[in-house]
Write a protein that holds these residues in place. Structure first.
Motif, PDB file in Angstrom:
ATOM      1  N   GLU A 102      -4.295   3.566   1.562  1.00 39.10           N
ATOM      2  CA  GLU A 102      -3.183   2.752   1.069  1.00 39.10           C
ATOM      3  C   GLU A 102      -3.521   1.262   1.079  1.00 39.10           C
ATOM      4  OE1 GLU A 102      -1.756   6.682   2.192  1.00 39.10           O
ATOM      5  OE2 GLU A 102      -2.950   5.184   3.265  1.00 39.10           O
ATOM      6  N   ARG A 103      -4.269   0.815   2.085  1.00 40.33           N
ATOM      7  CA  ARG A 103      -4.649  -0.602   2.128  1.00 40.33           C
ATOM      8  C   ARG A 103      -5.599  -0.953   0.985  1.00 40.33           C
ATOM      9  NH1 ARG A 103      -4.094  -0.036   7.934  1.00 40.33           N
ATOM     10  NH2 ARG A 103      -2.532  -1.522   8.658  1.00 40.33           N
ATOM     11  N   SER A 107      -4.775  -3.444  -3.264  1.00 38.26           N
ATOM     12  CA  SER A 107      -5.459  -4.474  -4.045  1.00 38.26           C
ATOM     13  C   SER A 107      -6.112  -3.929  -5.310  1.00 38.26           C
ATOM     14  CB  SER A 107      -6.537  -5.153  -3.187  1.00 38.26           C
ATOM     15  OG  SER A 107      -7.498  -4.207  -2.747  1.00 38.26           O
ATOM     16  N   HIS A 108      -6.475  -2.636  -5.323  1.00 38.21           N
ATOM     17  CA  HIS A 108      -7.236  -2.102  -6.448  1.00 38.21           C
ATOM     18  C   HIS A 108      -6.614  -0.859  -7.079  1.00 38.21           C
ATOM     19  CE1 HIS A 108     -10.245  -4.793  -4.774  1.00 38.21           C
ATOM     20  NE2 HIS A 108     -11.003  -4.591  -5.831  1.00 38.21           N
ATOM     21  N   GLY A 109      -5.439  -0.461  -6.606  1.00 34.04           N
ATOM     22  CA  GLY A 109      -4.801   0.708  -7.172  1.00 34.04           C
ATOM     23  C   GLY A 109      -5.428   2.008  -6.707  1.00 34.04           C
ATOM     24  N   LEU A 477       0.815   0.995  17.457  1.00 35.42           N
ATOM     25  CA  LEU A 477       0.214  -0.059  18.264  1.00 35.42           C
ATOM     26  C   LEU A 477      -1.115  -0.536  17.675  1.00 35.42           C
ATOM     27  CD1 LEU A 477       0.873   1.231  21.897  1.00 35.42           C
ATOM     28  CD2 LEU A 477       1.962  -0.708  20.752  1.00 35.42           C
ATOM     29  N   SER A 478      -1.880   0.406  17.110  1.00 36.81           N
ATOM     30  CA  SER A 478      -3.184   0.041  16.559  1.00 36.81           C
ATOM     31  C   SER A 478      -3.053  -0.649  15.227  1.00 36.81           C
ATOM     32  CB  SER A 478      -4.059   1.282  16.412  1.00 36.81           C
ATOM     33  OG  SER A 478      -3.528   2.164  15.443  1.00 36.81           O
ATOM     34  N   GLY A 479      -1.926  -0.478  14.534  1.00 38.36           N
ATOM     35  CA  GLY A 479      -1.701  -1.140  13.257  1.00 38.36           C
ATOM     36  C   GLY A 479      -2.546  -0.578  12.134  1.00 38.36           C
ATOM     37  N   ARG A 480      -2.926   0.711  12.205  1.00 35.38           N
ATOM     38  CA  ARG A 480      -3.778   1.310  11.180  1.00 35.38           C
ATOM     39  C   ARG A 480      -3.002   2.307  10.342  1.00 35.38           C
ATOM     40  NH1 ARG A 480      -8.860   2.315  15.199  1.00 35.38           N
ATOM     41  NH2 ARG A 480      -9.040   0.160  15.864  1.00 35.38           N
TER      42      ARG A 480
END
Length: 480
Positions: A102-103, A107-109, A477-480
């Motif tokens: 998803e990250r 930016s690139h679809g 907590l890890s933010g991933r």
């Protein structure tokens, strides 16, 4: 993982009379440590200077020289080629893509992520083909990857993983659930469901990196070992980018940082990637009777579907090598240069081996070792080149570096040579993840999340039939 292993737990681990803990790795115990190449003799000028003689640095040098033989390329290494994670890993040449899809898609679809995933799969075959073409015998067997679930919570996650992967670049034949009567046979105790991907191969990591280093040197690349780099300087006006060492300064049009978990020693990008320890053990060779019980004729690489998962292979000489994230994060992002594995990690890995393969539970452990891999704050690897500063980089591979480093090397080749290609358009190119929190917050956070994952695994094995809420808390907590 418990922070302290009891004496009874340690006594339970069968050990070879020639048991060794530490050194570089069992892989280098097989090959023998290489004779070191000479250090940098003094300041020099090159077209490209690569810092780090692991997979990333060597693949980058290889593809640059193959594309443009007259290019002057130097590789600087503080120890010897393959000393770091490239010579210590689990020997997994896998098409697994680390990081959040998803990250990358933000930016690139979705199409960009699918292209990156397909490029990872193709990189598995690229490594195999180059090794064959260059005469590098690295015990490579492309048997695919087996993923096993050993409790209901893991089963649900694995089934969902297969479904999601088929939305993100895996076709049905690229990752699928196995029928109970599938061949070739691999008996993992307690398996409730298993999945298979053909895009993976077993490899002997030290043989691969040593063979690659010889090939690169034969192409005319200057590899300088015992040459620690203390600083990488960007281009400033008419001053070329440079790598500073105690033996002299190497100036070049481009300086590529390929230092992975050792990046923190260079100061500048210290907070970008955090070293995370991985530990492994290897048994003595198993008997023919034991292998008849286990199977594993296909030599697939193996992992389970736990949060703190293990990974394993059947080696060319019929051992089981098994590993996991068993070396605790060290305060200040420091590293233990001896490669020794803490007793509790040895005990934990042996218990995992005995649980998954009861028939091998009395096989003596011959070697234990540890290393460090680089983890970005968001878990997403990155590669890039800043033409203004003349500095390039690649890394943050988490646990997929054997394959990703090859893709990085080919991408850096195109970036350095100014080529616009399918590789340079992939979504990980130029990505700059946010930095980690300063110490001791980083250390505290890592300890908490790892503890939550391991506790979640224990609860799922004994008490709950769905993914533990503790694992969900660790994800947040890890933010991933």
């Amino acid at each position: 993982m418990k922070l302290v292993a009891s004496a009874a737990q340690m006594r339970a681990v069968p050990r070879s009379s020639e048991f060794r803990n530490g050194g570089v790795s069992f892989w280098f115990r097989q090959t023998g440590l290489p004779d070191r190449r000479p250090a940098l003799p003094g300041s020099a000028d090159y077209d490209v200077c690569v810092v780090g003689a692991g997979y990333t640095g060597l693949w980058t040098a290889y593809y640059l020289k193959k594309a443009q033989p007259d290019l002057r390329v130097a590789v600087l290494e503080r120890e010897f080629a393959g000393f770091g994670a490239s010579g210590r890993n689990g020997g997994w040449l896998s098409g697994h893509l680390a990081g959040s899809r998803e990250r990358y898609a933000a930016s690139h679809g979705k199409g960009g992520v699918i292209a990156l995933q397909r490029a990872m799969m193709a990189a598995v075959d690229e490594v195999i083909e180059v090794a064959a073409a260059e005469g590098i015998d690295a015990d490579i067997v492309k048997g695919g990857m087996r993923v096993v679930a050993t409790n209901p919570a893991q089963r649900a996650r694995l089934q969902e993983e297969v479904r999601l992967l088929q939305e993100w670049g895996f076709w049905p034949e690229d990752m699928y659930l196995l029928e109970h009567d599938h061949e070739p046979r691999l008996r993992v105790d307690g398996t409730v469901v298993a999945a298979h991907s053909p895009h993976a191969a077993r490899v002997q990591p030290a043989r691969l990196v040593l063979g690659l280093a010889r090939t690169v040197a034969d192409l005319g690349v200057d590899i300088f070992e015992d040459t620690p780099v203390t600083e990488i300087r960007p281009r400033e006006g008419e001053e070329l980018p440079a790598a500073v060492t105690e033996h002299g300064t190497v100036r070049a049009e481009y300086v590529i940082r390929a230092t992975e978990a050792f990046t923190a020693s260079l100061g500048g990008p210290r907070q970008r990637w955090s070293p995370m320890g991985n530990s492994m053990i290897a048994t003595e060779p198993l008997s023919a009777d034991t292998w008849r019980h286990i199977g594993w004729e296909g030599r697939e690489v193996l992992r389970d579907a736990a949060h703190a998962h293990i990974y394993a292979q059947r080696t060319a000489d019929d051992r089981i090598a098994i590993g996991g994230r068993g070396a605790p994060h060290r305060p200040g992002s420091g590293q233990d240069g001896t490669g020794a594995t803490q007793p509790q990690a040895i005990a934990e890995l042996w218990r995992a081996l005995a649980r998954l393969f009861p028939a091998a539970s009395d096989a003596p452990v011959a070697h234990a070792w540890s290393g460090a891999l680089a983890v970005p704050r968001d878990g997403c690897p990155t590669v890039g080149l800043d033409s203004a500063t003349g500095l390039g980089w690649a890394g943050g591979y988490v646990d997929s570096g054997v394959t990703t480093s090859n893709l990085a090397g080919r991408t850096l080749r195109d970036l350095v040579l100014g080529r616009q290609s399918e590789l340079t358009r992939l979504p990980w190119v130029g990505r700059r993840p946010r930095g980690w929190e300063p110490e001791p917050l980083r250390w505290i956070g890592t300890q908490v999340t790892q503890g939550l994952y391991r506790t979640a695994d224990r609860r799922e094995a004994h008490h709950v039939s769905q993914t533990s809420a503790l694992a969900s808390l660790a994800e947040k907590l890890s933010g991933r």
